[in-house]
Design a protein around this motif. Structure first.
Motif, short mmCIF file in Angstrom:
data_model
loop_
_atom_site.label_atom_id
_atom_site.label_comp_id
_atom_site.label_asym_id
_atom_site.label_seq_id
_atom_site.Cartn_x
_atom_site.Cartn_y
_atom_site.Cartn_z
N GLU A 141 0.83 -1.20 0.00
CA GLU A 141 0.00 0.00 0.00
C GLU A 141 0.87 1.25 0.00
O GLU A 141 0.40 2.34 -0.35
CB GLU A 141 -0.89 -0.03 1.25
CG GLU A 141 -2.21 0.68 1.11
CD GLU A 141 -3.09 0.49 2.33
OE1 GLU A 141 -2.99 1.31 3.27
OE2 GLU A 141 -3.86 -0.49 2.35
N GLY A 143 3.23 1.82 -1.99
CA GLY A 143 3.74 2.08 -3.34
C GLY A 143 5.17 1.62 -3.58
O GLY A 143 5.78 1.98 -4.59
N ASP A 163 5.04 3.71 -6.99
CA ASP A 163 3.67 4.13 -7.30
C ASP A 163 3.19 5.11 -6.25
O ASP A 163 3.53 4.98 -5.07
CB ASP A 163 2.74 2.91 -7.33
CG ASP A 163 1.70 3.03 -8.43
OD1 ASP A 163 0.98 4.04 -8.46
OD2 ASP A 163 1.62 2.12 -9.27
N SER A 165 0.01 5.37 -5.73
CA SER A 165 -1.22 4.75 -5.23
C SER A 165 -0.89 3.33 -4.77
O SER A 165 0.22 2.86 -4.93
CB SER A 165 -2.30 4.73 -6.32
OG SER A 165 -1.86 3.99 -7.43
N THR A 166 -1.89 2.65 -4.19
CA THR A 166 -1.67 1.29 -3.71
C THR A 166 -1.37 0.34 -4.87
O THR A 166 -2.09 0.34 -5.87
CB THR A 166 -2.92 0.78 -2.96
OG1 THR A 166 -3.14 1.60 -1.82
CG2 THR A 166 -2.74 -0.67 -2.52
N ILE A 167 -0.33 -0.47 -4.72
CA ILE A 167 -0.07 -1.56 -5.67
C ILE A 167 -0.78 -2.79 -5.12
O ILE A 167 -0.54 -3.20 -3.98
CB ILE A 167 1.44 -1.83 -5.83
CG1 ILE A 167 2.19 -0.55 -6.20
CG2 ILE A 167 1.66 -2.91 -6.89
CD1 ILE A 167 3.71 -0.72 -6.24
N HIS A 168 -1.67 -3.37 -5.91
CA HIS A 168 -2.51 -4.46 -5.40
C HIS A 168 -1.99 -5.85 -5.74
O HIS A 168 -2.32 -6.82 -5.05
CB HIS A 168 -3.93 -4.34 -5.95
CG HIS A 168 -4.72 -3.23 -5.34
ND1 HIS A 168 -5.08 -3.20 -4.02
CD2 HIS A 168 -5.23 -2.09 -5.88
CE1 HIS A 168 -5.76 -2.10 -3.75
NE2 HIS A 168 -5.88 -1.40 -4.87
N THR A 180 2.96 -4.94 -12.35
CA THR A 180 2.17 -4.59 -11.17
C THR A 180 0.86 -3.92 -11.62
O THR A 180 0.80 -3.34 -12.71
CB THR A 180 2.92 -3.61 -10.24
OG1 THR A 180 3.24 -2.40 -10.97
CG2 THR A 180 4.19 -4.24 -9.70
N ASN A 182 -2.39 -1.29 -10.05
CA ASN A 182 -2.61 -0.35 -8.95
C ASN A 182 -4.05 0.11 -8.86
O ASN A 182 -4.92 -0.33 -9.61
CB ASN A 182 -1.64 0.84 -9.08
CG ASN A 182 -1.93 1.71 -10.30
OD1 ASN A 182 -2.99 1.63 -10.92
ND2 ASN A 182 -0.97 2.55 -10.65
N SER A 183 -4.29 1.01 -7.91
CA SER A 183 -5.66 1.42 -7.59
C SER A 183 -6.18 2.51 -8.52
O SER A 183 -7.28 3.02 -8.31
CB SER A 183 -5.74 1.86 -6.14
OG SER A 183 -4.85 2.92 -5.90
N PRO A 211 -9.92 0.69 -10.03
CA PRO A 211 -8.81 -0.06 -9.41
C PRO A 211 -8.69 -1.48 -9.96
O PRO A 211 -9.71 -2.16 -10.15
CB PRO A 211 -9.20 -0.08 -7.92
CG PRO A 211 -10.08 1.10 -7.73
CD PRO A 211 -10.83 1.25 -9.02
#
Length: 370
Positions: A141, A143, A163, A165-168, A180, A182-183, A211
């Motif tokens: 989360e 990044g 990143d 934003s959050t990398i999921h 990767t 992201n959101s 997302p």
């Protein structure tokens, strides 16, 4: 043959232990992780080969708990590193290697990076992990992208501001390249040899920044990538071409949590969702041509039906990328009885599928038609 096991835990992750390359061997051991419980756990299960398990009848298909250990925080990622070691990603920001001791049938922590992912003053959840022994790659989360090596305490590589934003989710594209999501609806391609804080390629959904929560790449044609996210759509991408998805397919009515190509028969794909469903996707192209040809890297190899759809004058690479024309050649099957609670995780190996749910159940299907 399908069986359900109620486990008094919300199951966040489920993964088969890899089997030897022997073509006929079916997986027998899997691991699960839990989330949103008073005490979370990592657990090892056996579905035993009932024909030679030496156990009494009735063991067929019903998973048996072998051993478990408590896990600090929610299990947000889980991967087998090898036959004995399992890597987890935690909501506390920690990355942990657990070792399954086959002789004593116990599981213990063998290595841990306590605050791998963090904010300046707080923990940041580690959201996903992917392994290629001894290498472990984690995202979070915060990044960050972190490259770890089993049996080395220091971090091999850190991409600090990968990143905003959050990398999921994260997966390998090739040995030295990762993808990767992201959101804000982006796929980023990273070349780990570059030692750079910027991605070498960015692909994104146009318009709404939906997302993305999961990603997998085709095992044979590595430029073909599948993603899923908040809107439940299945997106197919060709990372060699353009920056937008090649095709979008309506899959689920809520968030898609995981997408997996079948590792040895990638004409088959599986997705699971917050809406309580697990879908088996199948391209009908395999009826025209064996899967090993479908998976060929020679892009001129196409099925007769694909050529016919294209008017015969266009080289079609894969049914997965064909957009509208492929929809008539994609079949979807619901794999579970009607569910109400989220199916958080799935894994498929050989003819065996396992999934874990918020209904505190694990489902096993040992006769997946692939």
């Amino acid at each position: 043959m399908e069986s359900a096991k109620y486990v008094s835990q919300k199951v966040s992750k489920a993964r088969w232990r890899p089997v030897s390359s022997s073509f006929l061997q079916q997986p027998e051991i899997f691991a699960t992780g839990s989330w949103d419980n008073e005490e979370n756990k990592i657990s090892i299960w056996s579905v035993g080969n009932y024909e030679n398990s030496g156990l009494e009848d009735g063991f067929e298909g019903d998973p048996q708990l072998i051993c478990e250990n408590k896990h600090d925080g929610d299990v947000l990622g889980l991967q087998f590193l090898d036959q004995e070691r399992i890597v987890t990603a935690s909501s506390t920001g920690a990355v942990t290697i657990f070792r399954h001791h086959h002789n004593s049938q116990t599981i213990s922590v063998s290595q841990q990076w306590v605050k791998a992912h963090h904010y300046p003053c707080d923990n940041a959840p580690c959201t996903a992990v992917v392994c290629s022994s001894p290498e472990i790659i984690t995202v979070g989360e915060d990044g960050r992208i972190i490259v770890l090596r089993a049996d080395q305490d220091c971090m091999a590589q850190v991409i600090e501001n990968a990143d905003s934003s959050t990398i999921h989710a994260v997966t390998y594209l090739r040995t030295t390249e990762i993808l990767t999501v992201n959101s804000i609806g982006q796929i980023k391609l990273w070349d780990l040899r570059q030692q750079s804080n910027s991605a070498s390629q960015i692909l994104s959904l146009s318009g709404d920044r939906v997302p993305l929560y999961c990603i997998d790449r085709h095992p044979n044609q590595q430029h073909i990538v599948a993603t899923g996210g908040q809107d439940g759509m299945l997106c197919m991408w060709d990372v060699r071409q353009g920056s937008m998805p090649s095709s979008l397919m309506e899959a689920h009515s809520a968030e898609m949590w995981e997408v997996h190509f079948h590792p040895t028969n990638p004409d088959h794909l599986f997705t699971c969702s917050e809406d309580g469903s697990l879908l088996h996707w199948e391209t009908s192209s395999h009826s025209d041509m064996p899967s090993f040809l479908q998976g060929s890297r020679n892009s001129s190899v196409t099925s007769r039906s694909a050529m016919a759809l294209a008017g015969g004058n266009q080289s079609l690479i894969s049914a997965w990328l064909n957009g509208d024309s492929s929809k008539s050649r994609l079949e979807t099957t619901h794999m579970l009885p009607s569910q109400t609670l989220s199916v958080n995780s799935l894994d498929v190996l050989g003819q065996c599928l396992v999934c874990g749910t918020d209904g505190e159940a694990i489902f096993i299907n040992k006769q997946v038609p692939v």
